[in-house]
Design an enzyme around this catalytic site. Structure first.
Site, PDB file in Angstrom:
ATOM      1  N   VAL A  34       0.849  -1.190   0.000  1.00 54.67           N
ATOM      2  CA  VAL A  34       0.000   0.000   0.000  1.00 54.67           C
ATOM      3  C   VAL A  34       0.882   1.237   0.000  1.00 54.67           C
ATOM      4  O   VAL A  34       2.080   1.172   0.319  1.00 54.67           O
ATOM      5  CB  VAL A  34      -0.927   0.051   1.240  1.00 54.67           C
ATOM      6  CG1 VAL A  34      -1.923  -1.090   1.223  1.00 54.67           C
ATOM      7  CG2 VAL A  34      -0.111   0.037   2.524  1.00 54.67           C
ATOM      8  N   SER A  35       0.281   2.366  -0.351  1.00 59.03           N
ATOM      9  CA  SER A  35       0.995   3.632  -0.265  1.00 59.03           C
ATOM     10  C   SER A  35       0.980   4.102   1.184  1.00 59.03           C
ATOM     11  O   SER A  35       0.196   3.623   2.009  1.00 59.03           O
ATOM     12  CB  SER A  35       0.339   4.679  -1.169  1.00 59.03           C
ATOM     13  OG  SER A  35      -0.975   4.954  -0.716  1.00 59.03           O
ATOM     14  N   THR A  36       1.825   5.061   1.492  1.00 59.11           N
ATOM     15  CA  THR A  36       1.907   5.568   2.863  1.00 59.11           C
ATOM     16  C   THR A  36       0.607   6.224   3.307  1.00 59.11           C
ATOM     17  O   THR A  36       0.320   6.306   4.502  1.00 59.11           O
ATOM     18  CB  THR A  36       3.053   6.586   2.979  1.00 59.11           C
ATOM     19  OG1 THR A  36       2.912   7.578   1.948  1.00 59.11           O
ATOM     20  CG2 THR A  36       4.404   5.900   2.815  1.00 59.11           C
ATOM     21  N   GLY A  68       4.897   1.863   0.815  1.00 56.19           N
ATOM     22  CA  GLY A  68       5.737   2.764   0.026  1.00 56.19           C
ATOM     23  C   GLY A  68       4.873   3.661  -0.817  1.00 56.19           C
ATOM     24  O   GLY A  68       3.646   3.570  -0.803  1.00 56.19           O
TER      25      GLY A  68
END
Length: 216
Positions: A34-36, A68
């Site tokens: 997943v994204s931050t 990330g």
């Protein structure tokens, strides 16, 4: 009489008169990313991956959660690939293809490495299952898109070099091959020869040798 024959076949594990092959207990590696700013979907991904593995009767040997942003380097994904190289897993499960690959070229390079290692790959959202003949045929289409993407990158590099020359800068051809550094090293670690790497990525063998030599 028919019931008796059916009963005998059932006890001897035979189907339609042929011996039934015992299914292999695959060791699955789950990869969630997943994204931050979107970390709440990690439990959703993991739950879906675990449910799928359970339905297929696969054991879970490894579970990776990576956080990330953008197309940043997937360091934990590399650890998962190292487990594949050590033959510790049989199949990789991901929730969606863009969770795994940074680009079409990167996606294809990692799938080729997994195929070379004899490790399957499943993406739930795209219903892509490289453990089946249909899934492997679909992977061939990815190669077409990867080639298209590489051509676009080459055109951008050529345009950039031409612009730099117009401004008086001197740049060499290695800039194009440098775009494939990660793919070259990944395929080489998977046991692909230098000449085959050059053929797949459509770059010169000298560039491949130079990049691998720089690594060492």
């Amino acid at each position: 009489m028919a019931k008796k024959r059916a009963s005998q076949n059932a006890r001897s594990h035979r189907v339609f008169g042929q011996a039934r092959k015992q299914s292999k207990m695959f060791r699955a590696a789950l990869y969630a990313r997943v994204s931050t700013s979107d970390q709440q979907t990690i439990p959703l991904q993991i739950r879906a991956l675990r449910d799928y593995a359970a339905r297929r009767g696969w054991s879970i040997a490894l579970q990776v959660k990576e956080i990330g942003s953008g197309a940043s380097q997937r360091q934990l994904r590399e650890k998962l690939l190292e487990a594949a190289r050590r033959r510790e897993i049989d199949v990789v499960l991901v929730w969606r293809l863009d969770r795994w690959g940074r680009s079409v070229t990167d996606l294809l390079a990692t799938l080729q490495e997994l195929e070379h290692l004899g490790v399957g790959f499943v993406s739930l959202n795209e219903a892509l299952d490289l453990t089946t003949p249909a899934g492997r045929a679909m992977a061939a289409l990815l190669a077409v898109f990867a080639t298209f993407e590489r051509e676009i990158l080459r055109e951008r590099v050529r345009a950039g070099l031409a612009h730099a020359r117009q401004n008086g800068k001197r740049l060499g051809r290695p800039a194009t091959a440098a775009l494939h550094t990660a793919d070259i090293r990944r395929l080489y670690r998977a046991g692909v020869s230098k000449s085959e790497i050059a053929r797949r990525l459509r770059i010169g063998r000298t560039s491949v040798r130079r990049i691998l030599g720089a690594k060492s």
